[in-house]
Design an enzyme around this catalytic site. Sequence first.
Site, mmCIF file in Angstrom:
data_model
loop_
_atom_site.group_PDB
_atom_site.id
_atom_site.type_symbol
_atom_site.label_atom_id
_atom_site.label_comp_id
_atom_site.label_asym_id
_atom_site.label_seq_id
_atom_site.Cartn_x
_atom_site.Cartn_y
_atom_site.Cartn_z
ATOM 1 N N ARG A 1 0.838 -1.210 0.000
ATOM 2 C CA ARG A 1 0.000 0.000 0.000
ATOM 3 C C ARG A 1 0.868 1.253 0.000
ATOM 4 N NH1 ARG A 1 0.124 3.838 2.693
ATOM 5 N NH2 ARG A 1 0.066 2.703 4.641
ATOM 6 N N SER A 2 2.000 1.208 0.685
ATOM 7 C CA SER A 2 2.892 2.373 0.687
ATOM 8 C C SER A 2 3.397 2.667 -0.725
ATOM 9 C CB SER A 2 4.092 2.136 1.607
ATOM 10 O OG SER A 2 3.674 2.007 2.946
ATOM 11 N N PRO B 1 16.894 14.790 7.932
ATOM 12 C CA PRO B 1 17.469 14.190 9.144
ATOM 13 C C PRO B 1 17.111 14.969 10.418
ATOM 14 C CG PRO B 1 19.088 14.191 7.370
ATOM 15 C CD PRO B 1 17.898 14.936 6.851
ATOM 16 N N ARG C 1 -7.275 -24.578 15.825
ATOM 17 C CA ARG C 1 -6.305 -24.992 16.851
ATOM 18 C C ARG C 1 -7.008 -25.626 18.065
ATOM 19 N NH1 ARG C 1 -1.089 -26.429 17.995
ATOM 20 N NH2 ARG C 1 -0.457 -25.699 20.044
ATOM 21 N N GLN D 1 -14.162 -18.442 26.237
ATOM 22 C CA GLN D 1 -14.677 -17.073 26.292
ATOM 23 C C GLN D 1 -13.563 -16.042 26.120
ATOM 24 O OE1 GLN D 1 -16.907 -16.729 29.919
ATOM 25 N NE2 GLN D 1 -18.590 -17.993 29.175
ATOM 26 N N LEU E 1 -2.426 -16.440 18.233
ATOM 27 C CA LEU E 1 -1.751 -17.497 17.471
ATOM 28 C C LEU E 1 -0.655 -18.192 18.279
ATOM 29 C CD1 LEU E 1 -3.321 -16.111 15.153
ATOM 30 C CD2 LEU E 1 -1.346 -16.515 13.706
ATOM 31 N N GLU F 1 3.611 9.946 7.834
ATOM 32 C CA GLU F 1 2.426 10.727 7.420
ATOM 33 C C GLU F 1 1.779 11.442 8.611
ATOM 34 O OE1 GLU F 1 1.125 11.104 4.397
ATOM 35 O OE2 GLU F 1 2.394 9.713 3.276
HETATM 36 P P1 FAD Z 1 10.253 13.294 15.203
HETATM 37 O O1 FAD Z 1 9.526 14.409 14.524
HETATM 38 O O2 FAD Z 1 11.638 13.576 15.660
HETATM 39 O O3 FAD Z 1 9.378 12.784 16.421
HETATM 40 C C1 FAD Z 1 9.893 11.966 17.487
HETATM 41 C C2 FAD Z 1 8.788 11.801 18.524
HETATM 42 O O4 FAD Z 1 8.434 13.086 19.056
HETATM 43 C C3 FAD Z 1 7.506 11.215 17.934
HETATM 44 O O5 FAD Z 1 6.910 10.343 18.843
HETATM 45 C C4 FAD Z 1 6.610 12.450 17.751
HETATM 46 O O6 FAD Z 1 5.223 12.141 17.809
HETATM 47 C C5 FAD Z 1 7.045 13.289 18.924
HETATM 48 N N1 FAD Z 1 6.797 14.723 18.686
HETATM 49 C C6 FAD Z 1 7.350 15.515 17.714
HETATM 50 N N2 FAD Z 1 6.861 16.762 17.809
HETATM 51 C C7 FAD Z 1 5.980 16.766 18.840
HETATM 52 C C8 FAD Z 1 5.138 17.757 19.428
HETATM 53 N N3 FAD Z 1 5.071 19.005 18.946
HETATM 54 N N4 FAD Z 1 4.383 17.407 20.491
HETATM 55 C C9 FAD Z 1 4.407 16.144 20.981
HETATM 56 N N5 FAD Z 1 5.181 15.160 20.482
HETATM 57 C C10 FAD Z 1 5.948 15.468 19.414
HETATM 58 N N6 FAD Z 1 9.032 10.964 4.791
HETATM 59 C C11 FAD Z 1 8.972 11.490 3.519
HETATM 60 O O7 FAD Z 1 9.138 12.699 3.323
HETATM 61 N N7 FAD Z 1 8.746 10.665 2.440
HETATM 62 C C12 FAD Z 1 8.568 9.334 2.570
HETATM 63 O O8 FAD Z 1 8.374 8.643 1.556
HETATM 64 C C13 FAD Z 1 8.644 8.746 3.887
HETATM 65 N N8 FAD Z 1 8.582 7.382 4.051
HETATM 66 C C14 FAD Z 1 8.834 6.839 5.310
HETATM 67 C C15 FAD Z 1 8.984 5.454 5.444
HETATM 68 C C16 FAD Z 1 9.306 4.897 6.680
HETATM 69 C C17 FAD Z 1 9.537 3.426 6.802
HETATM 70 C C18 FAD Z 1 9.417 5.749 7.815
HETATM 71 C C19 FAD Z 1 9.741 5.185 9.169
HETATM 72 C C20 FAD Z 1 9.275 7.112 7.692
HETATM 73 C C21 FAD Z 1 8.998 7.680 6.443
HETATM 74 N N9 FAD Z 1 8.958 9.080 6.266
HETATM 75 C C22 FAD Z 1 8.876 9.623 4.988
HETATM 76 C C23 FAD Z 1 9.272 9.965 7.391
HETATM 77 C C24 FAD Z 1 8.132 10.155 8.386
HETATM 78 O O9 FAD Z 1 7.126 10.927 7.834
HETATM 79 C C25 FAD Z 1 8.740 10.740 9.669
HETATM 80 O O10 FAD Z 1 9.470 9.695 10.293
HETATM 81 C C26 FAD Z 1 7.684 11.295 10.606
HETATM 82 O O11 FAD Z 1 7.134 12.476 10.086
HETATM 83 C C27 FAD Z 1 8.232 11.583 12.012
HETATM 84 O O12 FAD Z 1 9.395 12.351 11.930
HETATM 85 P P2 FAD Z 1 10.695 11.897 12.757
HETATM 86 O O13 FAD Z 1 10.944 10.468 12.455
HETATM 87 O O14 FAD Z 1 11.756 12.871 12.452
HETATM 88 O O15 FAD Z 1 10.268 11.982 14.267
#
Ligand code: FAD
Length: 387
Positions: free
Chosen positions: A89-90, A133, A271, A282, A341, A366
Site C-alpha cells: 500500500r505504501s 534528518p 487450533r 470465552q 496465534l 504521514e
Molecule cells: P520526530 O519528529 O523527531 O518525532 C519523534 C517523537 O516526538 C515522535 O513520537 C513524535 O510524535 C514526537 N513529537 C514531535 N513533535 C511533537 C510535538 N510538537 N508534540 C508532541 N510530540 C511530538 N518521509 C517522507 O518525506 N517521504 C517518505 O516517503 C517517507 N517514508 C517513510 C517510510 C518509513 C519506513 C518511515 C519510518 C518514515 C517515512 N517518512 C517519509 C518519514 C516520516 O514521515 C517521519 O518519520 C515522521 O514524520 C516523524 O518524523 P521523525 O521520524 O523525524 O520523528
Amino acid sequence: MLDFVGLEEGLSSEERMVMETAREFVEKEVKPDIGTHYIEGTFPTELIEQLGELGFFAPNLDGYGLPGINETAYGLLMQELEAGDSGLRSMASVQGALVMYPIHAYGSEEQKEKWLPDMGRGEAIGCFGLTEPNHGSNPTAMETYAEKDGDEYILNGAKTWITNSPIADVAIVWARDRSDPEKPVRGFLVETDRDGVTTNKIDEKLSLRASITGEIGLSDVRIPEDNVLPGVRGMKGPLSCLTQARYGIAWGAIGAARDCFETARQYALDRDQFGGPIARFQLQQQKLAEMATQITTAQLLAFRLAELKECGDMRPQHVSMAKRNNVRMARDQSRIAREMLGGNGITADYSPMRHMANMETVYTYEGTHDIHTLILGHDLTGIPAYE
Ligand code: FAD
C-alpha cells in the site's frame, strides 16, 4: 471477509469490481511470497508493472490515461492492498498520492504529459522527499534549499526516510527557494540520475521491511527551471499531498487489521487445546468480538470520510481523525491477533506479527499519532499546541 454491518452491500458495481480485483490480486500474487520478502527486506518489484496494468496507481485522478474512479473505490483499493502488506500500500500511496497527485494538481502541461502516463503504468517510479534528518514532524523548518542560476535551479540538502528513493526515476523534492524574497517552499522534480543526486538505501529496518526506504542527497544538483511545479508555493504543496496519502492510510490500516482478524479467527477454529478448538473459550471470543467491533467502527469512519471527500467537504482534520483512529486500531488489534496465534504467531508463516511491526511505521509516518492528536486538539479548541 469481515463486513459485520453490511457496508459492502451498498457498493456500486465499479466499487465492487475494484475491491474484488485488488483482493484477488493480493491473494494470488502477494500473499504467497510476502513473508519471504519481509524476512529478506525486499519489495516484490516484479509486481510494479502488474500494479500499473491493473490501474492501481492514482486511479482516482482523471486524464492522462488514469481512470478517475471515485473515492470509495480508491479507499477500498488501499484497504485490499494493505491486507497484503503495508509495504504494498505504501508503494501505491507514494506513487499515486504523493507523486502523481502533486504533478496532476500543480504541474505544468509538459510535466503532466511527461510523467503521469508512465507512472500510471508503473513504467516510471516516483518518490516524495519532505522529511530531513533534523526535521520530521516539523517539515516547515526544512534546510534543503534551491537557488536560481540563469534558467536553472541548484539544489542542496538531504532528505531521509524516503520510500522508494533507491528505485525511483524521479523525486519530488520540497525545498526553500532562496532566490525568492519570501523563501517559499517549492516542489522540484529531480530526476535521480542527475549529477549530485544520491539515493542510499536504509537497511536493517525492523518494520515495513517489504518496502524500499532510502535517503536523497543533493549536492549542487542542477535542474532546469521547467522542473519546478508551477502551481503551488508554500507548505500547502506538501501538506495537500499528505492529506491525500493519509486518506489512503485511513482505509489501508483497516485491511491490515482485517487480515489479522481473519487469520486469528481461522486459527482459533482450527487450533485444538484441552480437547477442542480454542475458539470455544470465552477469553478468545472476547478478543474476536473486540477486534470485529473496532474494525467495524473504523470501516464506518472510512466510508463517511469517502463521502465527505467525494462531495468536496473533507477537511484535513477529518483525515487526521481517521488516520489516527484507524492506525491505532490496527496497531492494537494486530497485537491481539498475534497473541491468539501463540508461538506460531511470532513467525512469518502468519501475517499478524508482520502487520503488527508494519503498523509501527504507519503509526509514525504521514504525521505521527501525536501530531494528529495536536491537529485535532487545535481544531477542537482553536489553540495550537505544537510548540
Ligand atoms: P520526530 O519528529 O523527531 O518525532 C519523534 C517523537 O516526538 C515522535 O513520537 C513524535 O510524535 C514526537 N513529537 C514531535 N513533535 C511533537 C510535538 N510538537 N508534540 C508532541 N510530540 C511530538 N518521509 C517522507 O518525506 N517521504 C517518505 O516517503 C517517507 N517514508 C517513510 C517510510 C518509513 C519506513 C518511515 C519510518 C518514515 C517515512 N517518512 C517519509 C518519514 C516520516 O514521515 C517521519 O518519520 C515522521 O514524520 C516523524 O518524523 P521523525 O521520524 O523525524 O520523528
